[in-house]
Write a protein that holds these residues in place. Structure first.
Motif, mmCIF file in Angstrom:
data_model
loop_
_atom_site.group_PDB
_atom_site.id
_atom_site.type_symbol
_atom_site.label_atom_id
_atom_site.label_comp_id
_atom_site.label_asym_id
_atom_site.label_seq_id
_atom_site.Cartn_x
_atom_site.Cartn_y
_atom_site.Cartn_z
ATOM 1 N N ARG A 78 -3.840 4.555 1.501
ATOM 2 C CA ARG A 78 -5.171 4.322 1.039
ATOM 3 C C ARG A 78 -5.419 4.506 -0.619
ATOM 4 O O ARG A 78 -4.415 5.202 -1.186
ATOM 5 C CB ARG A 78 -6.119 5.447 1.691
ATOM 6 C CG ARG A 78 -6.023 5.430 3.298
ATOM 7 C CD ARG A 78 -6.990 6.145 3.801
ATOM 8 N NE ARG A 78 -8.283 5.333 4.083
ATOM 9 C CZ ARG A 78 -9.243 5.914 4.762
ATOM 10 N NH1 ARG A 78 -9.332 6.944 5.350
ATOM 11 N NH2 ARG A 78 -10.281 4.999 4.995
ATOM 12 N N TYR A 98 -9.248 6.874 -4.081
ATOM 13 C CA TYR A 98 -10.516 7.509 -3.644
ATOM 14 C C TYR A 98 -10.910 7.707 -2.261
ATOM 15 O O TYR A 98 -11.693 8.614 -1.975
ATOM 16 C CB TYR A 98 -11.852 6.483 -4.150
ATOM 17 C CG TYR A 98 -11.676 5.933 -5.573
ATOM 18 C CD1 TYR A 98 -12.213 6.860 -6.588
ATOM 19 C CD2 TYR A 98 -11.061 4.890 -6.059
ATOM 20 C CE1 TYR A 98 -12.209 6.279 -7.930
ATOM 21 C CE2 TYR A 98 -11.065 4.399 -7.074
ATOM 22 C CZ TYR A 98 -11.807 5.181 -8.405
ATOM 23 O OH TYR A 98 -11.786 4.987 -9.470
ATOM 24 N N GLU A 99 -9.994 7.230 -1.527
ATOM 25 C CA GLU A 99 -10.198 7.522 0.112
ATOM 26 C C GLU A 99 -8.803 8.266 0.252
ATOM 27 O O GLU A 99 -8.547 8.422 1.557
ATOM 28 C CB GLU A 99 -10.249 6.172 0.724
ATOM 29 C CG GLU A 99 -11.351 5.585 0.351
ATOM 30 C CD GLU A 99 -11.711 4.227 1.212
ATOM 31 O OE1 GLU A 99 -10.662 3.659 1.555
ATOM 32 O OE2 GLU A 99 -12.787 3.494 1.043
ATOM 33 N N ARG A 100 -7.784 8.550 -0.371
ATOM 34 C CA ARG A 100 -6.639 9.146 -0.082
ATOM 35 C C ARG A 100 -6.595 10.565 0.525
ATOM 36 O O ARG A 100 -5.981 10.625 1.630
ATOM 37 C CB ARG A 100 -5.674 9.068 -1.218
ATOM 38 C CG ARG A 100 -4.167 9.476 -0.736
ATOM 39 C CD ARG A 100 -3.537 9.176 -1.922
ATOM 40 N NE ARG A 100 -3.289 7.825 -2.066
ATOM 41 C CZ ARG A 100 -2.924 7.002 -3.089
ATOM 42 N NH1 ARG A 100 -2.353 8.108 -4.324
ATOM 43 N NH2 ARG A 100 -2.874 5.957 -3.288
ATOM 44 N N THR A 106 -7.868 12.995 3.128
ATOM 45 C CA THR A 106 -8.501 13.084 4.431
ATOM 46 C C THR A 106 -9.154 14.331 4.815
ATOM 47 O O THR A 106 -10.244 14.719 5.549
ATOM 48 C CB THR A 106 -7.579 12.611 5.590
ATOM 49 O OG1 THR A 106 -6.413 13.469 5.751
ATOM 50 C CG2 THR A 106 -7.047 11.096 5.506
ATOM 51 N N GLN A 164 -12.744 15.607 4.724
ATOM 52 C CA GLN A 164 -13.401 15.432 3.432
ATOM 53 C C GLN A 164 -14.823 14.940 3.607
ATOM 54 O O GLN A 164 -15.661 15.478 2.763
ATOM 55 C CB GLN A 164 -12.486 14.141 2.602
ATOM 56 C CG GLN A 164 -13.368 13.935 1.435
ATOM 57 C CD GLN A 164 -12.757 13.005 0.478
ATOM 58 O OE1 GLN A 164 -11.685 13.615 -0.374
ATOM 59 N NE2 GLN A 164 -12.837 12.005 0.257
ATOM 60 N N SER A 197 -17.331 5.847 -5.808
ATOM 61 C CA SER A 197 -16.290 4.725 -6.280
ATOM 62 C C SER A 197 -17.101 3.760 -6.579
ATOM 63 O O SER A 197 -18.290 3.517 -6.263
ATOM 64 C CB SER A 197 -15.156 4.693 -5.650
ATOM 65 O OG SER A 197 -15.521 3.891 -4.532
ATOM 66 N N ALA A 232 -17.971 4.269 -1.981
ATOM 67 C CA ALA A 232 -17.442 5.095 -1.089
ATOM 68 C C ALA A 232 -17.484 6.707 -1.958
ATOM 69 O O ALA A 232 -17.334 6.708 -3.013
ATOM 70 C CB ALA A 232 -15.753 5.074 -1.008
ATOM 71 N N LYS A 233 -18.020 7.565 -1.167
ATOM 72 C CA LYS A 233 -18.062 9.007 -1.637
ATOM 73 C C LYS A 233 -16.755 9.630 -1.347
ATOM 74 O O LYS A 233 -15.901 9.433 -0.704
ATOM 75 C CB LYS A 233 -19.243 9.754 -0.837
ATOM 76 C CG LYS A 233 -20.500 9.433 -1.107
ATOM 77 C CD LYS A 233 -21.359 10.171 -0.124
ATOM 78 C CE LYS A 233 -22.733 9.710 -0.334
ATOM 79 N NZ LYS A 233 -23.680 10.461 0.524
ATOM 80 N N TYR A 234 -16.411 10.265 -2.761
ATOM 81 C CA TYR A 234 -15.019 11.124 -2.736
ATOM 82 C C TYR A 234 -15.204 12.412 -3.467
ATOM 83 O O TYR A 234 -16.357 12.480 -4.329
ATOM 84 C CB TYR A 234 -13.937 10.002 -3.348
ATOM 85 C CG TYR A 234 -14.073 9.907 -4.751
ATOM 86 C CD1 TYR A 234 -13.444 10.677 -5.638
ATOM 87 C CD2 TYR A 234 -14.830 8.917 -5.335
ATOM 88 C CE1 TYR A 234 -13.345 10.341 -7.179
ATOM 89 C CE2 TYR A 234 -15.236 8.551 -6.729
ATOM 90 C CZ TYR A 234 -14.418 9.436 -7.578
ATOM 91 O OH TYR A 234 -14.400 9.074 -8.989
#
Length: 88
Positions: free
Chosen positions: A13, A16-18, A20, A31, A61, A65-67
């Motif tokens: 991923r 920003y989504e890596r 988990t 996350q 992002s 996407a929230k990160y």
């Protein structure tokens, strides 16, 4: 405040989504759960950088996407991604 000692990553991923899952001594959470805890003011999370706490914050992002990242990072969560990996 809860100390984060490791992360579980999905290397396929984008940054920003890596991440988990995040974890520490005796706990592990996804996350999205950590994001929810921070946004709702339930818990504060941090990592130690040279013995100094760096608070985790929720960011958005450019794709919506929230990160999570540390309050010291401008964009991508490089510091958080540099934590040791835990097998997922």
């Amino acid at each position: 405040m809860i100390e984060v000692a490791y992360v579980t990553k999905d290397m396929r991923r984008d940054p920003y989504e890596r991440i988990t899952h995040l974890g520490g001594t005796g706990w592990q959470r996804s996350q999205p759960d950590v994001v929810q805890h921070i946004e709702q003011g339930q818990e504060d999370y941090y990592i130690l950088l040279d013995g100094i706490p760096a608070k985790l914050i929720v960011a958005l992002s450019r794709f919506g996407a929230k990160y999570l990242k540390t309050e010291l990072e401008v964009e991508e969560p490089h510091i958080l991604l540099s934590l040791p990996s835990q097998a997922g």
